[in-house]
Design an enzyme around this catalytic site. Structure first.
Site, PDB file in Angstrom:
ATOM      1  N   GLU A 132      44.805  35.080  39.354  1.00 43.27           N
ATOM      2  CA  GLU A 132      44.067  34.087  39.941  1.00 43.27           C
ATOM      3  C   GLU A 132      43.380  33.192  38.624  1.00 43.27           C
ATOM      4  O   GLU A 132      42.735  33.722  38.003  1.00 43.27           O
ATOM      5  CB  GLU A 132      42.948  34.311  40.846  1.00 43.27           C
TER       6      GLU A 132
ATOM      7  N   GLU B  51      39.789  40.807  44.531  1.00 46.71           N
ATOM      8  CA  GLU B  51      38.370  41.155  44.267  1.00 46.71           C
ATOM      9  C   GLU B  51      37.570  41.841  45.329  1.00 46.71           C
ATOM     10  O   GLU B  51      36.338  41.415  45.646  1.00 46.71           O
ATOM     11  CB  GLU B  51      37.521  39.564  44.260  1.00 46.71           C
TER      12      GLU B  51
END
Ligand code: GAL
Length: 835
Positions: free
Chosen positions: A530, A423
């Protein structure tokens, strides 16, 4: 133990075995020592602590690995904040003496650190040898120029974790991984210098070895490089030797080892081979390196997902952070093994090292246990997520850190994918603040040690160029594996995706967008890097169980004085999903290679959706103490061949209360529930309810029994009973025999039970521990994410009936007796041997 660098003792045994094949060998010029024992430590800064003459006699003596933060108190104002675990930071110093009596002018000494958090400065005899900011990377120094080969030397290490927050989770503080001291001749195998490229085709295996040899002297030397492949029974499989001239700037030599009928590395049979590399000069072995390898075929397919050795399998993975609960981040092989074993028993077949290079022991265990790994480099690039995080060092250190991760880890058969970031804010195109300056990226590119990495695409923006640069570093050192990144900007607009440098598209969350993947990313394999972020507290049940609690909501301020989240699969972060929701998508989407669930275990820090006094996560499938939450059995029923029949919650409620009973089962057509002998109906999983069945019942004390049937025949049953008053303590250890090595651990489960032995689900008594024999209590926990009791203590309150104590063996054989006591409870003692 670091398998790449075997200890001197293991080496000595191996050498005996090797002798017949190297009769010409006369002597050995190298030693490898685990250098963990007997450091002095102080938790304060002192300008003079690096000096040789500094008086450290009052400092504490300890063995590494060590995490000083875990020894401290939780405190709201600790600068790490609740997200960092609310434990102390600071500056710590470690010192150790090295007494040498070495007459060999050509010997070299290398000091290797598997990892220290963070900002490490290493001094030898008062002189600065090097600094390393990244707290998750392994690093070494050739300390020879700083040493006196006759007499006393002082190694001093400053570890600075005073500037916080520098992480979004608990990192620990100190030299929390192993340290090695390696002695060799001046000619030496470069650290991580043996690369093994494996290939299996039509029942034949090939191991191509590229070996880098260092020569710090200014004269060219002639050596022979012997490389031998051994199977797991320690039998020689194949061998090659090559004479070569090592010039002053070193040499790289390549050799091929053939393997007839290779035993493949797989999840079920993780067959490992060992490659030993020896450098011989005039009959003297100057250096030896040992690596473990596995032969396997890995492929990601655009339509069908992941393949291992030609077999299509779903990656059923979990994300793990590095802490080991109450032991902190100080690496311990037994604690790590326990975690991985619990994951494997649940059916997990893959681990994501979120979001940093792991301890080498994790990779060794994954290799030997048959677990796949996605190895991840960074949580941030140039754009920071916390005030003092890695973004500060990125421009100077990223190339080196990424290179070292790949060099260190590339021979592990368990690793199937590299991730260059999690991220990272550079993925976003929309916000100005998250766009890196081209100028900065150009500085990084121009400073690059390796100009061959510079071919980025001109038309791309700075973030995409940066992605190409990082991916090129990985490919340079490992051309065999694909590259991904965990992205929560899941549109094709994402700069990382746009760069074209990612081989596998990685989504964090956004499960609803999975359907668009083939259209948005044609020709690219896909994985959910994820997922889920469900929020559960073991033992706590919020009803009605069929309404979903999504935390924290933006619409109304979040308050929940209990600091607990429901243990039914009905509670998750608003960006996530329930476990069932995402698994349903992964299971039924062939092009989805699999997922990494956030997270396998609870970890210290990030107590979403709460703040202090909450200080550890709610995301785990297993709590921080190592007790499975109910959803563990969902996965076990879906991912394993073990018969599963799990019913929850417990059976201690208020008479007349409406209770939802959930049941996870497999290998049966139907389940029937009985309360005190009365049937509450038969339930069957269906297409709409594929993962659990439920009954809404009225509580009455007594007995709940579930019976599972297949073809009308009972195949399994499970009973839970209303517990009476707390009566005694039950202790159950995961191991009764330890090694007397000062490190071996036994995890003892402590349960408060009634007279009949039923767990008292509301019990929260304080349990006191005492221990006799050569051992100690290494930590205590109960899995509560908001308890402010210390992890290093001799007592712990039970949390929903349970707590846990970790017993650590001493260095002498002994019978360790652990006794647990509590007010109005019959005590219990358990014996653990160390030998
Ligand atoms: C993700 C992030 C993880 C963790 C998780 C919590 O976005 O990658 O590190 O913070 O959220 O839900």
């Amino acid at each position: 133990m670091n398998p790449k660098r075997i200890s001197f003792f293991r080496f000595a045994i191996c050498s005996l075995l090797l002798l017949p094949s190297f009769l010409c060998v006369k002597s050995y010029a190298f030693e490898r020592h685990l250098w963990d024992e007997g450091w002095r430590f102080a938790l304060h800064n002192d300008d003079k602590a690096h000096e040789t003459t500094f008086d450290d006699h009052a400092w504490r003596v300890l063995d590494l690995p060590h995490d000083w933060a875990i020894e401290g108190d939780f405190y709201a104002l600790n600068p790490s904040g609740a997200n960092g675990g609310a434990l102390p930071g600071g500056i710590g110093w470690y010192r150790k003496h090295l007494n040498l009596n070495d007459n060999d002018a050509s010997s070299r000494y290398v000091l290797h650190f598997d990892g220290a958090y963070m900002n490490t400065s290493v001094y030898v005899n008062g002189q600065l040898v090097g600094v390393r900011p990244y707290g998750f990377i392994s690093f070494s120094y050739d300390i020879t120029p700083y040493l006196k080969k006759q007499g006393d030397n002082v190694v001093a290490v400053k570890v600075d974790n005073s500037k916080q927050p520098n992480s979004r989770w608990y990192t620990g503080c100190g030299i929390y991984r192993h340290v090695y001291l390696m002695k060799s001749s001046d000619i030496r195998i470069e650290e991580w210098g043996v690369q093994a490229l494996t290939e299996v085709k039509k029942g034949k295996g090939k191991v191509s070895l590229n070996t880098k040899i260092e020569n710090p002297s200014d004269r060219s030397r002639r050596v022979i490089v012997h490389q031998t492949l051994w199977n797991k029974a320690h039998l020689m499989v194949s061998k090659a030797s090559k004479a070569c001239q090592v010039e002053a700037n070193g040499a790289t030599i390549s050799q091929l080892l053939n393997v007839n009928k290779p035993q493949l590395w797989s999840l079920e049979s993780p067959n490992l081979y060992t490659v030993t590399t020896e450098i011989e000069e005039n009959g003297r072995i100057l250096d030896r390196d040992t690596i473990s390898i596995g032969l396997r075929n890995v492929a990601f397919d655009v339509k069908k997902g992941f393949f291992l050795n030609g077999k299509n399998i779903k990656i059923n993975g979990v994300c793990l952070h590095g802490d080991l609960g109450c032991l902190g981040t100080a690496i311990n092989e037994d604690a790590l093994y326990r975690q991985l074993l619990m994951m494997k028993d649940m059916g997990v077949n893959a681990i994501r090292c979120s979001h940093n290079p792991p301890a080498p022991e994790l990779l060794n265990l994954c290799d030997s246990m048959g677990l796949l790994v996605m190895d991840e480099a960074f949580d941030s690039w140039m754009q920071g997520k916390t005030t003092y995080d890695y973004s500060i060092y990125f421009k100077t250190w990223a190339e080196r850190d990424l290179r070292d991760m790949v060099l260190r880890d590339r021979n592990h058969p368990s690793i199937i994918l590299w991730s260059i970031g999690n991220e990272v804010l550079e993925q976003w195109n929309k916000t100005k603040s998250a766009t890196v300056a081209l100028e900065d990226v150009n500085i990084l590119l121009n400073n690059s040690r390796d100009k061959t990495l510079l071919s980025t695409t001109d038309t791309l923006n700075a973030s995409a160029k940066l992605t190409q640069f990082l991916a090129a570093i990985v490919r340079r050192y490992d051309p065999t594996r694909l590259i991904s990144a965990g992205c929560n900007e899941v549109s094709p607009n994402n700069n990382l995706f746009k760069s074209g440098a990612l081989d596998v598209i990685g989504f964090n969350y956004h499960q609803k967008k999975v359907a668009d993947v083939p259209q948005n990313f044609p020709g690219k394999p896909f994985i959910m890097t994820e997922t889920v972020s469900a929020l559960h507290t073991r033992g706590y049940y919020r009803m009605p169980s069929d309404s979903l609690y999504r935390w924290p909501t933006h619409k109304r301020p979040f308050t929940e004085p209990s600091f607990m989240c429901s243990s039914y699969d009905n509670s998750c972060a608003y960006w996530g999903s329930t476990h069932e929701q995402t698994w349903d998508i992964v299971k039924h989407t062939p092009y989805c290679s699999g997922q990494f669930i956030w997270t396998g275990f609870d970890y210290i820090g990030e107590p979403t959706p709460f703040n202090f006094p909450a200080r550890s996560s709610y995301f785990g499938i297993v709590d921080l103490a190592g007790f499975p939450k109910d959803v563990y059995y969902l996965y076990q029923s879906e991912w394993t061949n073990k018969p599963v029949l799990h019913v929850c919650p417990h059976w201690n409620w208020i008479e007349g209360q409406a209770i939802d009973l959930w049941c996870y089962y497999n290998q049966a057509d139907e389940v029937e529930l009985f309360i005190n002998g009365k049937s509450q109906g038969v339930r069957k999983k269906s297409n709409e309810h594929e993962y659990h069945v439920a009954w809404h019942v009225t509580y009455e004390p007594g007995e709940v029994r579930v019976v599972a049937r297949k073809n009308g025949k009972q195949v399994n049953e499970k009973t839970i009973r209303t517990a009476g008053a707390p009566h005694h303590i039950r202790l159950t250890s995961n191991r009764n025999v330890l090694k007397a090595n000062g490190r071996s651990l036994s995890f003892v489960t402590v349960e408060v039970v009634d007279k009949e032995g039923n767990l008292c689900p509301w019990a929260d008594q304080n349990i006191q521990f005492s221990l006799t024999g050569e051992g100690k209590i290494a930590g205590v926990d109960n899995g509560s994410p908001f308890s402010l009791e210390r992890f290093q203590a001799n007592s712990r309150h039970a949390f929903f009936g349970k707590c846990m104590v970790v017993v650590q063996a001493g260095k002498a054989p002994s019978v360790i007796k652990l006794t647990a006591k509590g007010v109005d409870l019959q005590p219990q003692t358990i014996e653990i041997k160390s030998e």
